[in-house]
Motif scaffolding. Structure first.
Motif, PDB file in Angstrom:
ATOM      1  N   ASP A   1      33.485  -4.814  -7.067  1.00  0.00           N
ATOM      2  CA  ASP A   1      32.499  -4.783  -8.221  1.00  0.00           C
ATOM      3  C   ASP A   1      31.963  -3.393  -8.261  1.00  0.00           C
ATOM      4  O   ASP A   1      31.593  -2.868  -9.145  1.00  0.00           O
ATOM      5  CB  ASP A   1      31.484  -5.706  -7.581  1.00  0.00           C
ATOM      6  N   THR A   2      31.617  -2.799  -7.026  1.00  0.00           N
ATOM      7  CA  THR A   2      31.113  -1.377  -7.161  1.00  0.00           C
ATOM      8  C   THR A   2      32.133  -0.619  -8.027  1.00  0.00           C
ATOM      9  O   THR A   2      31.453   0.494  -8.638  1.00  0.00           O
ATOM     10  CB  THR A   2      30.652  -0.914  -5.741  1.00  0.00           C
ATOM     11  N   VAL A   3      33.208  -0.535  -7.607  1.00  0.00           N
ATOM     12  CA  VAL A   3      34.299   0.475  -8.181  1.00  0.00           C
ATOM     13  C   VAL A   3      34.000   0.277  -9.717  1.00  0.00           C
ATOM     14  O   VAL A   3      34.067   1.070 -10.602  1.00  0.00           O
ATOM     15  CB  VAL A   3      35.620   0.087  -7.675  1.00  0.00           C
ATOM     16  N   GLU A   4      34.066  -1.045 -10.273  1.00  0.00           N
ATOM     17  CA  GLU A   4      34.166  -1.344 -11.442  1.00  0.00           C
ATOM     18  C   GLU A   4      32.792  -0.931 -12.129  1.00  0.00           C
ATOM     19  O   GLU A   4      32.915  -0.383 -13.252  1.00  0.00           O
ATOM     20  CB  GLU A   4      34.398  -2.979 -11.780  1.00  0.00           C
ATOM     21  N   ASN A   5      31.739  -1.060 -11.625  1.00  0.00           N
ATOM     22  CA  ASN A   5      30.415  -0.656 -12.203  1.00  0.00           C
ATOM     23  C   ASN A   5      30.297   0.631 -12.204  1.00  0.00           C
ATOM     24  O   ASN A   5      29.760   1.140 -13.552  1.00  0.00           O
ATOM     25  CB  ASN A   5      29.477  -1.324 -11.217  1.00  0.00           C
ATOM     26  N   VAL A   6      30.857   1.631 -11.246  1.00  0.00           N
ATOM     27  CA  VAL A   6      31.007   3.261 -11.418  1.00  0.00           C
ATOM     28  C   VAL A   6      31.785   3.335 -12.688  1.00  0.00           C
ATOM     29  O   VAL A   6      31.396   4.313 -13.441  1.00  0.00           O
ATOM     30  CB  VAL A   6      31.348   3.499 -10.059  1.00  0.00           C
ATOM     31  N   ARG A   7      33.054   2.773 -12.896  1.00  0.00           N
ATOM     32  CA  ARG A   7      33.566   3.122 -14.131  1.00  0.00           C
ATOM     33  C   ARG A   7      33.056   2.753 -15.225  1.00  0.00           C
ATOM     34  O   ARG A   7      32.856   3.602 -16.192  1.00  0.00           O
ATOM     35  CB  ARG A   7      35.039   2.316 -13.861  1.00  0.00           C
ATOM     36  N   ASN A   8      32.372   1.504 -15.346  1.00  0.00           N
ATOM     37  CA  ASN A   8      31.602   1.163 -16.627  1.00  0.00           C
ATOM     38  C   ASN A   8      30.622   2.292 -16.909  1.00  0.00           C
ATOM     39  O   ASN A   8      30.222   2.415 -17.884  1.00  0.00           O
ATOM     40  CB  ASN A   8      31.058  -0.038 -16.409  1.00  0.00           C
ATOM     41  N   ILE A   9      29.619   2.531 -15.850  1.00  0.00           N
ATOM     42  CA  ILE A   9      28.640   3.374 -16.072  1.00  0.00           C
ATOM     43  C   ILE A   9      29.249   4.966 -16.815  1.00  0.00           C
ATOM     44  O   ILE A   9      28.692   5.293 -17.624  1.00  0.00           O
ATOM     45  CB  ILE A   9      27.923   4.009 -14.867  1.00  0.00           C
ATOM     46  N   VAL A  10      30.127   5.380 -15.970  1.00  0.00           N
ATOM     47  CA  VAL A  10      30.896   6.499 -16.482  1.00  0.00           C
ATOM     48  C   VAL A  10      31.389   6.441 -17.901  1.00  0.00           C
ATOM     49  O   VAL A  10      31.031   7.574 -18.671  1.00  0.00           O
ATOM     50  CB  VAL A  10      31.874   7.054 -15.365  1.00  0.00           C
ATOM     51  N   THR A  11      31.973   5.545 -17.958  1.00  0.00           N
ATOM     52  CA  THR A  11      32.598   5.314 -19.577  1.00  0.00           C
ATOM     53  C   THR A  11      31.433   5.108 -20.492  1.00  0.00           C
ATOM     54  O   THR A  11      31.635   5.848 -21.828  1.00  0.00           O
ATOM     55  CB  THR A  11      33.517   3.965 -19.500  1.00  0.00           C
ATOM     56  N   ALA A  12      30.315   4.658 -20.363  1.00  0.00           N
ATOM     57  CA  ALA A  12      29.140   4.630 -21.175  1.00  0.00           C
ATOM     58  C   ALA A  12      28.719   5.929 -21.425  1.00  0.00           C
ATOM     59  O   ALA A  12      28.271   6.209 -22.649  1.00  0.00           O
ATOM     60  CB  ALA A  12      28.111   3.564 -20.645  1.00  0.00           C
ATOM     61  N   PHE A  13      28.417   6.800 -20.403  1.00  0.00           N
ATOM     62  CA  PHE A  13      28.154   8.093 -20.629  1.00  0.00           C
ATOM     63  C   PHE A  13      28.968   9.012 -21.253  1.00  0.00           C
ATOM     64  O   PHE A  13      28.505   9.725 -22.302  1.00  0.00           O
ATOM     65  CB  PHE A  13      27.776   8.787 -19.301  1.00  0.00           C
ATOM     66  N   LYS A  14      30.264   8.828 -21.160  1.00  0.00           N
ATOM     67  CA  LYS A  14      31.150   9.527 -21.637  1.00  0.00           C
ATOM     68  C   LYS A  14      31.385   9.266 -23.231  1.00  0.00           C
ATOM     69  O   LYS A  14      31.720  10.004 -24.317  1.00  0.00           O
ATOM     70  CB  LYS A  14      32.646   9.565 -21.228  1.00  0.00           C
TER      71      LYS A  14
END
Length: 279
Positions: A227-240
């Motif tokens: 879940d942590t990995v997926e959350n980090v990916r979602n955050i980075v994707t949102a910023f990009k």
């Protein structure tokens, strides 16, 4: 001048000799200049420049077409108007000749190396859908570890263990390496590379690949980490995907006198290892 010729003949002779010598020196300088221009256009000096450009392309992994781009040609002409940079085809020929020279030097050098080790790996260029195989040679010279890539070629067809083994053996033959001198070969845990390696020498699993497998297994069995990995990916994707969020993040770092950094959506392997490194 008439007075000197009439009443000071010795001085006149000296002046004439100096003028003659000066004229001869000027002619020599002109001849030397013409010779240098001819050398720059089609002689040894031009060849030296060609080789320097070839090494520049090699060391920086540049495409051959760079020598035919207008900007590069303009720079060359600005530096020396008498020199014409090599064409793409000529550059390719120069690099091929350099490869032959360096390969022969390497064969001669390896004659004195008693024991060798190899690593082999395959990868795919996802964008162009092209597969490659690489072979790296390792040995100790004067108590220093040396590593030299001796193969990085396109690999066509099915990547079976037999075909991979054949490529590795052919590579060794190209550099006059007796397989009996190869004490070990390191590959990842792929069944095809593992089998090919065992048929050549003592096989060693790649430590980095084994560590990655441990991380993958750990993530698969840990819901929290997944879940942590997926959350980090979602955050980075949102910023990009948002210029407003990126501007906000950039301004925040500038206000704190920190250098703005880029958010990178790393591959699965790097992201997993970074999570462990940061904890």
């Amino acid at each position: 001048m008439k007075h000197i010729k009439t009443h000071h003949k010795s001085v006149n002779l000296t002046i004439n000799d100096q003028q003659k010598e000066s004229t001869e020196n000027d002619c020599q300088r002109i001849d030397a200049f013409i010779s240098s221009v001819e050398s720059m256009q089609s002689g040894g000096l031009s060849d030296n420049f060609d080789q320097e450009i070839a090494w520049w392309v090699i060391w920086n992994s540049l495409p051959f077409r760079v020598v035919e781009q207008k900007g590069f040609k303009d720079i060359v002409k600005t530096l020396n108007n008498n020199y014409s940079s090599p064409s793409r085809n000529k550059l390719e020929n120069i690099i091929c000749k350099l490869y032959e020279v360096k390969s022969n030097q390497m064969r001669t050098f390896l004659d004195d190396v008693k024991w060798l080790a190899l690593t082999a790996d395959g990868w795919k260029d996802i964008k162009n859908q092209i597969s490659y195989v690489g072979v790296t040679l390792h040995f100790i010279d004067n108590y220093q570890m040396m590593s030299i890539c001796i193969k990085a070629n396109q690999f066509t067809g099915e990547a079976t263990a037999e075909r991979i083994e054949s490529v590795i053996r052919q590579t060794c033959d190209e550099f006059a390496i007796d397989i009996a001198r190869v004490v070990s070969i390191t590959t990842d845990a792929g069944a095809n590379y593992k089998k090919a390696g065992k048929n050549i020498a003592a096989h060693i699993h790649c430590v980095a690949h084994c560590m990655n497998r441990v991380v993958e297994d750990g993530l698969e069995n840990s819901l929290l980490l997944s879940d942590t990995v997926e959350n980090v990916r979602n955050i980075v994707t949102a910023f990009k995907q948002s210029s407003i969020l990126m501007d906000s993040l950039r301004n925040h770092r500038l206000n704190n006198e920190d250098e703005p950094l880029k958010l990178i959506l790393r591959c699965c392997y790097s992201l997993k290892l970074n999570l462990f490194n940061d904890t």
